[in-house]
Design an enzyme around this catalytic site. Structure first.
Site, PDB file in Angstrom:
ATOM      1  N   CYS A  55     -49.522 -41.259 -26.219  1.00  0.00           N
ATOM      2  CA  CYS A  55     -49.479 -41.301 -24.952  1.00  0.00           C
ATOM      3  C   CYS A  55     -50.613 -40.404 -24.173  1.00  0.00           C
ATOM      4  O   CYS A  55     -51.372 -39.709 -24.870  1.00  0.00           O
ATOM      5  CB  CYS A  55     -48.017 -40.503 -24.422  1.00  0.00           C
ATOM      6  SG  CYS A  55     -46.634 -41.408 -25.022  1.00  0.00           S
TER       7      CYS A  55
ATOM      8  N   ARG B  39     -54.824 -44.683 -24.585  1.00  0.00           N
ATOM      9  CA  ARG B  39     -53.971 -44.058 -25.253  1.00  0.00           C
ATOM     10  C   ARG B  39     -52.599 -44.698 -25.248  1.00  0.00           C
ATOM     11  O   ARG B  39     -51.678 -44.169 -25.933  1.00  0.00           O
ATOM     12  CB  ARG B  39     -53.992 -42.766 -24.518  1.00  0.00           C
ATOM     13  CG  ARG B  39     -55.105 -42.006 -24.683  1.00  0.00           C
ATOM     14  CD  ARG B  39     -55.299 -40.643 -24.377  1.00  0.00           C
ATOM     15  NE  ARG B  39     -54.246 -39.726 -25.355  1.00  0.00           N
ATOM     16  CZ  ARG B  39     -54.665 -39.087 -26.271  1.00  0.00           C
ATOM     17  NH1 ARG B  39     -56.195 -38.824 -26.446  1.00  0.00           N
ATOM     18  NH2 ARG B  39     -53.915 -38.130 -26.977  1.00  0.00           N
TER      19      ARG B  39
ATOM     20  N   TRP C 195     -46.845 -44.640 -24.790  1.00  0.00           N
ATOM     21  CA  TRP C 195     -47.131 -45.407 -25.854  1.00  0.00           C
ATOM     22  C   TRP C 195     -45.570 -45.021 -26.649  1.00  0.00           C
ATOM     23  O   TRP C 195     -45.569 -44.043 -27.055  1.00  0.00           O
ATOM     24  CB  TRP C 195     -48.116 -44.765 -26.831  1.00  0.00           C
ATOM     25  CG  TRP C 195     -48.160 -45.704 -28.234  1.00  0.00           C
ATOM     26  CD1 TRP C 195     -49.153 -47.072 -28.156  1.00  0.00           C
ATOM     27  CD2 TRP C 195     -47.764 -45.526 -29.558  1.00  0.00           C
ATOM     28  NE1 TRP C 195     -49.278 -47.456 -29.618  1.00  0.00           N
ATOM     29  CE2 TRP C 195     -48.357 -46.725 -30.377  1.00  0.00           C
ATOM     30  CE3 TRP C 195     -46.884 -44.765 -30.093  1.00  0.00           C
ATOM     31  CZ2 TRP C 195     -47.794 -46.825 -31.405  1.00  0.00           C
ATOM     32  CZ3 TRP C 195     -46.597 -44.824 -31.265  1.00  0.00           C
ATOM     33  CH2 TRP C 195     -47.188 -45.927 -32.003  1.00  0.00           C
TER      34      TRP C 195
ATOM     35  N   ASN D  61     -46.719 -35.938 -24.122  1.00  0.00           N
ATOM     36  CA  ASN D  61     -47.139 -36.599 -25.097  1.00  0.00           C
ATOM     37  C   ASN D  61     -46.504 -35.728 -26.445  1.00  0.00           C
ATOM     38  O   ASN D  61     -46.888 -34.760 -26.473  1.00  0.00           O
ATOM     39  CB  ASN D  61     -48.799 -36.763 -25.055  1.00  0.00           C
ATOM     40  CG  ASN D  61     -49.311 -37.297 -26.437  1.00  0.00           C
ATOM     41  OD1 ASN D  61     -48.612 -38.116 -27.106  1.00  0.00           O
ATOM     42  ND2 ASN D  61     -50.523 -37.005 -26.757  1.00  0.00           N
ATOM     43  N   GLY D  62     -45.997 -36.566 -27.375  1.00  0.00           N
ATOM     44  CA  GLY D  62     -45.719 -36.002 -28.599  1.00  0.00           C
ATOM     45  C   GLY D  62     -43.958 -36.274 -28.756  1.00  0.00           C
ATOM     46  O   GLY D  62     -43.432 -37.468 -28.114  1.00  0.00           O
TER      47      GLY D  62
ATOM     48  N   GLU E 295     -62.067 -52.648 -44.454  1.00  0.00           N
ATOM     49  CA  GLU E 295     -62.346 -52.654 -42.989  1.00  0.00           C
ATOM     50  C   GLU E 295     -62.318 -53.738 -42.120  1.00  0.00           C
ATOM     51  O   GLU E 295     -61.991 -53.977 -41.123  1.00  0.00           O
ATOM     52  CB  GLU E 295     -63.407 -51.721 -42.705  1.00  0.00           C
ATOM     53  CG  GLU E 295     -64.091 -51.413 -41.500  1.00  0.00           C
ATOM     54  CD  GLU E 295     -63.007 -50.642 -40.632  1.00  0.00           C
ATOM     55  OE1 GLU E 295     -62.039 -50.252 -40.890  1.00  0.00           O
ATOM     56  OE2 GLU E 295     -63.479 -50.669 -39.230  1.00  0.00           O
TER      57      GLU E 295
ATOM     58  N   LYS F 155     -60.232 -54.775 -38.997  1.00  0.00           N
ATOM     59  CA  LYS F 155     -60.527 -55.269 -37.600  1.00  0.00           C
ATOM     60  C   LYS F 155     -59.999 -56.320 -37.198  1.00  0.00           C
ATOM     61  O   LYS F 155     -59.364 -56.630 -36.018  1.00  0.00           O
ATOM     62  CB  LYS F 155     -62.214 -55.153 -37.550  1.00  0.00           C
ATOM     63  CG  LYS F 155     -62.838 -54.036 -37.714  1.00  0.00           C
ATOM     64  CD  LYS F 155     -62.949 -53.076 -36.360  1.00  0.00           C
ATOM     65  CE  LYS F 155     -61.565 -52.393 -36.275  1.00  0.00           C
ATOM     66  NZ  LYS F 155     -61.787 -50.878 -37.215  1.00  0.00           N
TER      67      LYS F 155
ATOM     68  N   GLU G  98     -56.150 -56.236 -36.564  1.00  0.00           N
ATOM     69  CA  GLU G  98     -55.581 -55.316 -35.184  1.00  0.00           C
ATOM     70  C   GLU G  98     -56.190 -56.121 -33.863  1.00  0.00           C
ATOM     71  O   GLU G  98     -55.463 -55.656 -33.022  1.00  0.00           O
ATOM     72  CB  GLU G  98     -56.117 -53.712 -35.343  1.00  0.00           C
ATOM     73  CG  GLU G  98     -57.596 -53.513 -35.335  1.00  0.00           C
ATOM     74  CD  GLU G  98     -57.727 -51.954 -35.426  1.00  0.00           C
ATOM     75  OE1 GLU G  98     -58.785 -51.965 -35.967  1.00  0.00           O
ATOM     76  OE2 GLU G  98     -57.140 -51.333 -35.176  1.00  0.00           O
TER      77      GLU G  98
ATOM     78  N   HIS H 206     -56.250 -61.499 -60.420  1.00  0.00           N
ATOM     79  CA  HIS H 206     -55.050 -60.884 -60.841  1.00  0.00           C
ATOM     80  C   HIS H 206     -53.995 -61.134 -59.904  1.00  0.00           C
ATOM     81  O   HIS H 206     -53.047 -60.184 -60.004  1.00  0.00           O
ATOM     82  CB  HIS H 206     -55.519 -59.455 -60.943  1.00  0.00           C
ATOM     83  CG  HIS H 206     -56.714 -59.126 -62.122  1.00  0.00           C
ATOM     84  ND1 HIS H 206     -56.359 -59.146 -63.374  1.00  0.00           N
ATOM     85  CD2 HIS H 206     -57.862 -58.897 -62.056  1.00  0.00           C
ATOM     86  CE1 HIS H 206     -57.374 -58.951 -64.179  1.00  0.00           C
ATOM     87  NE2 HIS H 206     -58.468 -58.678 -63.095  1.00  0.00           N
TER      88      HIS H 206
ATOM     89  N   LYS I 187     -54.985 -45.558 -29.334  1.00  0.00           N
ATOM     90  CA  LYS I 187     -56.255 -45.046 -29.878  1.00  0.00           C
ATOM     91  C   LYS I 187     -56.045 -43.415 -30.653  1.00  0.00           C
ATOM     92  O   LYS I 187     -56.675 -43.439 -31.782  1.00  0.00           O
ATOM     93  CB  LYS I 187     -57.506 -44.733 -28.511  1.00  0.00           C
ATOM     94  CG  LYS I 187     -58.756 -44.178 -28.986  1.00  0.00           C
ATOM     95  CD  LYS I 187     -59.552 -45.302 -29.627  1.00  0.00           C
ATOM     96  CE  LYS I 187     -60.934 -44.893 -30.201  1.00  0.00           C
ATOM     97  NZ  LYS I 187     -61.001 -45.819 -30.966  1.00  0.00           N
TER      98      LYS I 187
HETATM   99  C1  F6R Z   1     -58.748 -48.788 -36.646  1.00  0.00           C
HETATM  100  C2  F6R Z   1     -58.477 -47.525 -35.949  1.00  0.00           C
HETATM  101  C3  F6R Z   1     -57.620 -46.566 -36.731  1.00  0.00           C
HETATM  102  C4  F6R Z   1     -58.085 -44.962 -36.827  1.00  0.00           C
HETATM  103  C5  F6R Z   1     -57.372 -44.227 -37.263  1.00  0.00           C
HETATM  104  C6  F6R Z   1     -57.747 -42.655 -37.390  1.00  0.00           C
HETATM  105  O1  F6R Z   1     -59.616 -49.417 -35.710  1.00  0.00           O
HETATM  106  O2  F6R Z   1     -59.073 -47.103 -35.080  1.00  0.00           O
HETATM  107  O3  F6R Z   1     -57.215 -46.963 -37.931  1.00  0.00           O
HETATM  108  O4  F6R Z   1     -59.426 -45.243 -37.487  1.00  0.00           O
HETATM  109  O5  F6R Z   1     -56.165 -44.265 -36.696  1.00  0.00           O
HETATM  110  O6  F6R Z   1     -58.225 -42.352 -36.235  1.00  0.00           O
HETATM  111  P1  F6R Z   1     -59.162 -41.040 -36.015  1.00  0.00           P
HETATM  112  O7  F6R Z   1     -60.567 -41.498 -36.666  1.00  0.00           O
HETATM  113  O8  F6R Z   1     -59.176 -40.771 -34.686  1.00  0.00           O
HETATM  114  O9  F6R Z   1     -58.600 -39.899 -36.980  1.00  0.00           O
END
Ligand code: F6R
Length: 606
Positions: A2, A27, A70, A96-97, A479, A483, A486, A502, A601
């Site tokens: 949030c 957020r 969120w 937030n929390g 990775e 990408k 998500e 395997h 985020k």
């Molecule tokens: C994927 C993504 C997340 C963050 C993860 C860690 O695109 O953004 O997997 O990498 O939540 O976030 P940070 O780097 O802020 O600790």
């Protein structure tokens, strides 16, 4: 997670609150709401735009609190949207929390006659403040008494109808920044919405409460003792949080790759000596010499950067490295001692699982280090030493430029540690010289974005996608898959190419395409064997390979070329087409790439 935002000043607060929410939108976007003391509250389900449509001229004032949700406890409905209020509808609050003991508190308050409207944990805070206010007759004391009764995490901003200029904010485990302006002050979950008003900020620490009015700001601990805290100046620019003509932040941030590397290495590469100068590690330089093992911790993209770091550090610094996700590390019994360094990687610097791993490692006597993008964030503050990314704010929920910067910082750290240990000056110099060339090489990949767009669009009806790689590009397969999943919501899987036989090979048929990361490197021949195995099962293959490779043409459906570089640095190039591929794939499906569903985020809850 949030986002919270609050304002107190002399200007019309409605537009300031809405602008604040707009720039915090990454957020959370389940619901949004504002409260203006003496005027009222408006809430809506969905993103800020829905809220904007509901705003009327009757809601106005010169202060207020705002929230983006969120959802954790309770459905994303209007009733559950913040701000929440007490029975008198005078006390309003955004949070937030997670309040862990909310059930007990709710029962206790219900027995005292309080009635609750929502199914959120947050609402208990408003009622508990009401309960204490009734006893103490003092708003600040009532908030502090409330916080002394709750367990869990919070970043809050509270306002009262009869004291409209005053906002009370507090933090425990969820970030809160106070912006100090001229006859106006702000509260926010991170500096982004504050930047357009002031660059002077104070980061609250856990267990601290800030009381702000337009002209004043005071910080207390939970014993009501006044705390002296200097303000800091943020070096981020307001221009950095705009889209600059790009349709999405994600594309803008991918295109920023070259400048991000330049910013991460600026003043740090010492090419002649084949090393890196890392100011943030200076005070632990000697300690690092005696470290016998490194444990890298991160989540999601940051974890995958850590996996690349493991290969870099073991090969060039000769130090044993393990990599673990924060959510596992914190709940098992990791072996840590004074000869181990824990290296936390985090863009936001606020990820709860990564932060708890640091705290666990500290308890066990380990040296803690950080590779962090957000200056002043909790992880940056709580680690003993570290490297700032200097990648600038990352707004797109899918991490792109931060990953490039994390890999760059890891290569600098490898030079630094390697040259302290076994790495020769000539090897260091060769790597340092090549790092310097990466921005130009990335530019040449970005220049092929139309080709990559066409390839991505061609496959955009696929329901599944496999990503394979080996050695340095093994984590890049993960990775690349992350990408794609998500932002496009399809099933994408990253696999070590050597593992195909395997199990995963069973999935391959003409409807299950594979993206193979196969630059000309020490494992290229092995990759070719794996590609052949897939081709023999009628699997379609997109290959990322090095420019001068002419041999691959007959084996692949589509090819994306990258410039030549050292094997150790190749992930910095191979990831770029994968980021563009995910972006264009999701665009073709008409999805909102900057705000993928169910994600936010900064993950400040576990
Ligand atoms: C994927 C993504 C997340 C963050 C993860 C860690 O695109 O953004 O997997 O990498 O939540 O976030 P940070 O780097 O802020 O600790």
């Amino acid at each position: 997670m949030c986002g919270i935002f609050a304002y107190t000043g002399k200007k019309n607060s409605t537009s300031i609150l809405l602008d604040g929410l707009t720039s915090l939108e990454y957020r959370g976007y389940d619901s949004a709401g504002i409260f203006i003391p003496g005027s009222g509250s408006i809430k809506s389900v969905g993103a800020v735009n829905n809220l904007k449509k509901k705003i009327t001229k009757t809601i106005q004032g010169t202060s207020g609190i705002a929230h983006l949700r969120w959802a954790t406890h309770g459905e994303p409905t209007e009733i559950n949207a913040h701000p929440h209020h007490d029975c008198t509808e005078n006390i309003w609050l955004v949070h937030n929390g997670i309040i862990e003991n909310y059930k007990e508190l709710k029962e206790k308050l219900s027995a005292l006659g309080h009635t609750f409207k929502s199914s959120t944990d947050t609402e208990v805070l408003a009622h508990l403040i009401e309960h204490h206010l009734h006893k103490t007759k003092d708003f600040e004391k009532a908030v502090i008494a409330t916080l002394n009764e709750v367990t869990g995490t919070y970043g809050i901003a509270v306002a009262h109808n009869t004291d409209p200029d005053k906002i009370i904010a507090a933090r425990n485990g969820a970030p809160v920044v106070i912006g100090i302006g001229n006859n106006e002050n702000f509260v926010a979950s991170d500096p982004t919405p504050i930047l357009r008003h002031t660059k002077n900020v104070i980061y609250l620490h856990d267990g601290e409460v800030a009381v702000i009015t337009p002209e004043s700001h005071h910080i207390y601990n939970l014993n009501s003792i006044l705390i002296e805290r200097q303000k800091e100046t943020i070096d981020w620019d307001v221009e950095q949080v705009k889209k600059d003509g790009y349709e999405h932040f994600m594309l803008k941030e991918i295109m920023q790759g070259p400048e991000v590397i330049e910013n991460t290495i600026r003043g740090r590469l010492i090419i002649e000596e084949g090393t890196a100068k890392l100011g943030g590690l200076e005070m632990v330089t000697d300690k690092l010499r005696s470290i016998k093992r490194i444990v890298i911790v991160g989540c999601g993209t940051a974890y995958y950067a850590g996996l690349v770091g493991e290969y870099m550090l073991e090969e060039y610094a000769g130090i044993p490295v393990e990599v673990e996700v924060g959510s596992e590390f914190r709940y098992r019994k990791p072996i840590m001692d004074e000869h181990t360094a824990l290296l936390a990687i985090s863009q936001s610097g606020e990820t709860a699982d990564t932060l708890e791993a640091i705290r666990e490692a500290k308890r066990k006597g380990a040296l803690t280090l950080g590779i962090v993008n957000t200056v002043g964030s909790t992880i940056a503050r709580e680690t003993d030493a570290g490297i700032y990314n200097h990648a600038g704010p990352e707004i797109g929920v899918a991490s792109t430029k931060a990953f490039i910067s994390q890999l760059t910082a890891l290569s600098l750290f490898t030079l630094f540690l390697g040259r302290q240990r076994t790495m020769s000056q000539s090897t260091g110099k060769q790597i340092a010289e090549e790092i310097k060339l990466l921005p130009e090489k990335i530019k040449s990949i970005l220049a092929q974005k139309e080709t990559i767009r066409k390839i991505a669009e061609k496959y955009s009806n696929s329901r599944d996608f496999l990503f394979i790689g080996r050695k340095y590009n093994y984590p890049i397969a993960f990775e690349g898959a992350l990408k794609l999943k998500e932002v496009s919501y399809i099933h994408a899987e990253g696999y070590g190419a050597g593992e195909m036989k395997h199990g995963p090979l069973a999935m391959i048929d003409e409807n299950f395409p594979t993206l193979a990361i196969a630059p000309l490197d020490s494992v290229y021949e092995k990759m070719i064997s794996n590609i052949q195995e897939i081709k023999a099962r009628k699997g379609k293959i997109v290959v990322i390979t090095t420019e001068k490779n002419t041999q691959i043409k007959d084996m692949a459906e589509d090819i994306i070329y990258i410039p030549e570089t050292l094997e150790v640095l190749s992930p910095l190039l191979t990831i770029v087409p994968l980021q563009l591929f995910a972006y264009y794939f999701a665009r073709k499906k008409g999805l909102d790439v900057d705000r993928p569903r169910n994600l936010a985020k900064s993950v400040t809850v576990e």
